[in-house]
Design an enzyme around this catalytic site. Structure first.
Site, PDB file in Angstrom:
ATOM      1  N   GLY A   1      12.898   7.646 -19.363  1.00  0.00           N
ATOM      2  CA  GLY A   1      11.933   8.547 -18.860  1.00  0.00           C
ATOM      3  C   GLY A   1      11.251   8.776 -20.451  1.00  0.00           C
ATOM      4  O   GLY A   1      10.878   8.024 -21.111  1.00  0.00           O
TER       5      GLY A   1
ATOM      6  N   ILE B   1       0.765  -1.149  -0.032  1.00  0.00           N
ATOM      7  CA  ILE B   1       0.045  -0.164   0.017  1.00  0.00           C
ATOM      8  C   ILE B   1       1.008   1.248   0.079  1.00  0.00           C
ATOM      9  O   ILE B   1       1.785   1.428   0.848  1.00  0.00           O
ATOM     10  CB  ILE B   1      -0.848  -0.027   1.130  1.00  0.00           C
TER      11      ILE B   1
ATOM     12  N   ASP C   1       7.023   0.574 -13.786  1.00  0.00           N
ATOM     13  CA  ASP C   1       6.360  -0.531 -13.637  1.00  0.00           C
ATOM     14  C   ASP C   1       5.598  -0.893 -14.753  1.00  0.00           C
ATOM     15  O   ASP C   1       5.361  -1.883 -15.256  1.00  0.00           O
ATOM     16  CB  ASP C   1       5.678  -0.573 -12.552  1.00  0.00           C
TER      17      ASP C   1
END
Ligand code: RIB
Length: 289
Positions: A211, A12, A240
């Site tokens: 990026g 979380i 991810d």
């Protein structure tokens, strides 16, 4: 369809938005706070599933409310959780994120993610089909990471190893994976050199993410697969998203450069939403790739 196993973390994320980071010893007032599902493994699994992959998560959560939220989120995103253990001796993993000054900084408390075992992975891989794709990162115990790489190599499974966050690892392991996907900082940490100095030693294997400048790999010459400009809201989870999308593209038989372009596009869309998974695209919006 080739199955995708994501072996890794599920956490979380506790996110604070703030104009700036506090100085040492300073207290400042933040702007806002939210909690959401994250963890590099979970993010990669959700990314792959939203893009049409058949995804099985392998990991561990605590027997607590956060663990329930993590499992519910996997189910909502059609990720198979039959290999996610629920453990009682430690609480679910958390990541403590500050969003500020156009970037994020993160402290991860692994918690239950460090309860993933080699035994668990061995069991899962013994049942995996020969053409399965295994996606792996560095938020579970190092012995499990090394075991997974060795086992997949022995079984001839396709592996995508995202060496994030950085840990020390013998470079021999990088030769054993099918693909590894560091960013520029991780290349420096792994090799002590820039990617231009080492990428030719890992042809069609080392994919460096840059990026919004896209990604590079080497296939006899340096290939730059361009990035796509986007209106950035939050870059958390962009890497991810890239890895999950790459797994899906490869599972569908795309050539490496096309697969990287697909992954770049998914990552660029992901930064337009708040939270690691908030902006991750569904397949329907990827039509022109
Ligand atoms: O890559 C982004 C992720 O890193 C966040 O979701 C956080 O959980 C940390 O693991």
């Amino acid at each position: 369809m080739r199955e995708i196993y994501v072996i890794g973390s599920a956490s979380i994320d506790l996110v604070v938005k703030s104009d700036r980071r506090p100085l040492k010893g300073e207290t400042i007032l933040g702007e806002s706070f939210f909690m959401t599902t994250g963890g590099k493994g979970s993010n990669q699994a959700v990314s792959a599933s939203r893009l049409g992959g058949k995804v099985k998560m392998v990991g561990a959560v605590g027997a607590d409310d956060f663990g329930q939220q993590i499992l519910a989120n996997f189910r909502e995103n059609s990720v198979d959780v039959s290999n996610v253990e629920s453990v009682t001796h430690v609480s679910s993993g958390t990541a403590h994120i500050t969003l500020s000054e156009d970037d994020n900084s993160i402290i991860v408390v692994p918690g239950a993610n460090f309860a993933v075992t080699t035994h668990q992975v061995a069991q899962v891989l013994s049942e995996a089909a020969e053409d399965a794709i295994v996606v792996l990162q560095n938020e579970i115990p190092k012995d499990v990471i090394l075991f997974t790489i060795d086992k997949c190599y022995e079984l001839g499974l396709t592996t995508i190893y995202n060496p994030a966050p950085f840990i020390e690892i013998e470079l021999d392991y990088l030769k054993k994976v099918t693909y590894f996907t560091p960013n520029e900082t991780e290349v420096k940490e792994l090799f002590g050199e820039d990617y231009e100095e080492v990428i030719q030693d890992y042809p069609n294997k080392m994919i460096v993410t840059l990026g919004d400048k896209g990604a590079v790999f080497y296939n006899g010459q340096l290939v730059n697969v361009p990035g796509i400009k986007a209106d950035v809201v939050d870059t958390t989870g962009a890497g991810d998203t890239f890895n999950g999308a790459l797994a899906v593209a490869l599972s569908e038989g795309m050539a490496l450069d096309d697969a990287i372009l697909f992954a770049n596009k998914a990552a660029s869309i992901s930064v337009t939403g708040l939270g690691a998974q908030g902006g991750m695209p569904y397949r329907a919006v990827m039509t022109d790739v």
